[in-house]
Design an enzyme around this catalytic site. Structure first.
Site, short mmCIF file in Angstrom:
data_model
loop_
_atom_site.label_atom_id
_atom_site.label_comp_id
_atom_site.label_asym_id
_atom_site.label_seq_id
_atom_site.Cartn_x
_atom_site.Cartn_y
_atom_site.Cartn_z
N ARG A 1 0.82 -1.22 0.00
CA ARG A 1 0.00 0.00 0.00
C ARG A 1 0.85 1.27 0.00
NH1 ARG A 1 -5.63 -0.67 1.81
NH2 ARG A 1 -6.18 -2.61 0.80
N ARG B 1 -3.47 6.68 0.87
CA ARG B 1 -3.98 7.88 1.54
C ARG B 1 -3.02 8.56 2.48
NH1 ARG B 1 -9.06 4.47 3.25
NH2 ARG B 1 -7.36 2.98 3.03
N ARG C 1 -7.45 11.86 -5.07
CA ARG C 1 -8.57 11.08 -4.55
C ARG C 1 -9.74 11.97 -4.11
NH1 ARG C 1 -12.17 8.69 -2.89
NH2 ARG C 1 -12.33 6.83 -1.62
N ASP D 1 -6.54 -3.09 -7.56
CA ASP D 1 -7.08 -3.71 -6.36
C ASP D 1 -7.33 -5.19 -6.62
OD1 ASP D 1 -8.11 -2.71 -3.57
OD2 ASP D 1 -9.43 -4.33 -4.21
N TYR E 1 -14.15 -12.70 0.13
CA TYR E 1 -14.94 -11.51 -0.22
C TYR E 1 -16.20 -11.88 -1.00
CZ TYR E 1 -11.49 -8.15 1.41
OH TYR E 1 -10.67 -7.40 2.20
O1 CP3 Z 1 0.18 -1.62 -2.55
C1 CP3 Z 1 -0.12 -0.71 -3.35
O2 CP3 Z 1 0.23 0.47 -3.21
C2 CP3 Z 1 -0.93 -1.06 -4.59
C3 CP3 Z 1 -2.31 -0.86 -4.47
C4 CP3 Z 1 -3.19 -1.81 -3.67
C5 CP3 Z 1 -4.48 -1.41 -3.24
N1 CP3 Z 1 -5.11 -2.50 -2.72
C6 CP3 Z 1 -5.03 -0.07 -3.36
C7 CP3 Z 1 -6.14 0.33 -2.48
C8 CP3 Z 1 -3.04 -3.15 -3.32
C9 CP3 Z 1 -1.82 -4.07 -3.47
C10 CP3 Z 1 -4.26 -3.59 -2.74
C11 CP3 Z 1 -4.53 -4.97 -2.31
C12 CP3 Z 1 -5.74 -5.26 -1.56
N2 CP3 Z 1 -6.99 -4.76 -1.73
C13 CP3 Z 1 -5.84 -6.22 -0.55
C14 CP3 Z 1 -4.70 -7.10 -0.11
C15 CP3 Z 1 -3.77 -6.34 0.75
C16 CP3 Z 1 -4.25 -6.16 2.15
O3 CP3 Z 1 -4.40 -4.98 2.55
O4 CP3 Z 1 -4.47 -7.15 2.82
C17 CP3 Z 1 -7.15 -6.25 -0.07
C18 CP3 Z 1 -7.69 -7.11 1.05
C19 CP3 Z 1 -7.88 -5.33 -0.83
C20 CP3 Z 1 -9.33 -5.02 -0.75
C21 CP3 Z 1 -9.56 -3.64 -0.34
N3 CP3 Z 1 -9.34 -2.54 -1.15
C22 CP3 Z 1 -10.05 -3.17 0.89
C23 CP3 Z 1 -10.40 -4.05 2.07
C24 CP3 Z 1 -10.12 -1.78 0.79
C25 CP3 Z 1 -10.70 -0.84 1.80
C26 CP3 Z 1 -9.91 -0.79 3.02
C27 CP3 Z 1 -9.17 0.50 3.11
O5 CP3 Z 1 -7.95 0.46 3.32
O6 CP3 Z 1 -9.85 1.55 3.00
C28 CP3 Z 1 -9.62 -1.41 -0.47
C29 CP3 Z 1 -9.49 -0.03 -0.99
C30 CP3 Z 1 -8.12 0.36 -1.43
N4 CP3 Z 1 -7.28 -0.38 -2.21
C31 CP3 Z 1 -7.49 1.62 -1.17
C32 CP3 Z 1 -6.26 1.60 -1.84
C33 CP3 Z 1 -5.26 2.73 -1.94
C34 CP3 Z 1 -8.10 2.78 -0.40
C35 CP3 Z 1 -9.01 3.46 -1.35
C36 CP3 Z 1 -9.27 4.90 -1.01
O7 CP3 Z 1 -8.49 5.76 -1.47
O8 CP3 Z 1 -10.27 5.15 -0.36
#
Ligand code: CP3
Length: 345
Positions: A25, A29, A38, A74, A151
């Protein structure tokens, strides 16, 4: 500019000039540059707009100085073309309005063709590769079969994975058919990323730690193994296999065949590496909450992890899970500099 190939070397367990670091990540944010984009556009639209996805992917390369980029996308993106209605509700995370539970639900899921159904992703990868111009390697990624199934079946994030486990225990045939379908999608999704330029891939099995080792071996390992085998058969790229809460699963995860095994902070790096076997590369494992403290505390923890890595080839520094949105960016920069300085960059 000479190419920084230290991350790829570490994946292959070759000796490196310093310990490479990237952060799960790393685009997100906690960065003002990210929040600025965003604030005007929702998350899914960002992912689906190749210029924006590429821009955000590159932000941490320029600002933080990590040794690898990870494409901004994602793990849930492939669900939409499979026929699943996905939403990111404000402050709630992902919500799936038609969770997959019955035989009919499973039968109705479609296979996907990433190049057609998710063409924004290969396009974003091509843009990033062009812009990076060899500066650092690019990582592609996917959810692993269990985490995606969780999911799909639960309809969102979950505490006890009741619906997923119920299908596993009560309807194992249905569970296996669902996992087969998801696995084929993952293989297509990852290979498309590699063919458009990703030089390594990470499989995120973020929530697999809710299973016992026996259940993991019976219901999950064969599927994860098949995914990794199919990637390695087609493309010579390192596969990183990551999960959280996997202290009791590390040996079984290693059997799935990843080149690099990721671990979280719940186990000491040397102890985890011992379970995995020192012939394999590892990634980890700073607690992301440590980044909410201060550089003195961070350095103490970094030194401990590096001591446990013991200078062996095949350690990629990372967090044990993703960076938290409230993390001060200066602490992240300090972390990357520390890992580099302490290991000879
Ligand atoms: O790592 C990186 O920088 C690449 C981008 C990336 C995102 N999601 C962007 C994202 C990666 C590798 C992921 C993987 C991901 N997505 C996982 C596995 C990693 C982990 O955290 O266990 C999972 C479970 C998801 C599913 C997911 N996407 C969730 C549960 C959420 C919401 C939770 C949260 O943190 O708000 C997301 C949204 C998400 N994916 C965001 C980002 C930057 C936040 C979105 C926003 O800007 O609101």
């Amino acid at each position: 500019m000479t190419r920084n190939d230290q991350f790829l070397k570490a994946c292959r367990k070759e000796k490196t000039d310093f310990t490479p670091i990237w952060l799960m990540r790393q685009a997100g944010r906690y960065m003002e540059e990210y929040r600025k984009i965003r604030s005007k556009i929702d998350f899914l639209t960002m992912c689906k707009t190749p210029d924006l996805a590429a821009e955000v992917t590159l932000q941490p390369i320029n600002r933080i100085g990590v040794d690898a980029a990870i494409i901004f996308a994602d793990i849930l993106l492939p669900l939409e073309p499979m026929g699943i209605k996905l939403e990111f509700a404000k402050n709630e995370g992902p919500v799936i309005n038609n969770p997959i539970r019955t035989n009919e639900d499973v039968n109705a899921l479609r296979h996907i063709n990433t190049d057609e159904d998710l063409s924004f992703l290969p396009e974003a990868i091509r843009i990033v590769k062009q812009e990076l111009n060899g500066k650092v390697p690019l990582i592609g990624f996917s959810g692993a079969p269990f985490t995606l199934a969780s999911y799909i079946i639960e309809g969102g994030s979950s505490r006890n994975y009741i619906h997923a486990k119920k299908m596993m225990y009560k309807e194992p045939e249905r569970w296996n058919r669902l996992m087969d379908k998801i696995s084929s999608v993952i293989i297509n999704y990852l290979l498309a990323q590699v063919k458009s330029g990703a030089e390594a891939v990470q499989l995120f099995d973020s929530w697999v730690g809710c299973l016992s080792a026996e259940d993991y071996r019976q219901y999950v390992l064969p599927h994860s193994k098949k995914v990794i085998k199919n990637i390695k058969k087609e493309e010579n790229v390192p596969v990183i296999h990551f999960g959280t809460n996997t202290t009791t699963l590390l040996q079984s995860m290693t059997e799935a065949g990843g080149d690099v095994i990721g671990m979280d902070w719940r186990i000491n790096l040397d102890e985890g590496w011992g379970k995995i076997g020192f012939d394999r590369a590892v990634q980890g494992n700073l607690d992301p909450v440590v980044l909410l403290s201060n550089p003195v505390e961070i350095e103490k923890r970094v030194k401990d992890i590096l001591k446990r890595a013991g200078g062996r080839p095949g350690h990629i520094f990372n967090l044990g899970h993703g960076i938290l949105p409230e993390t001060p960016v200066d602490n992240v920069i300090a972390l990357v500099d520390m890992v580099h300085d302490l290991t000879g960059k």
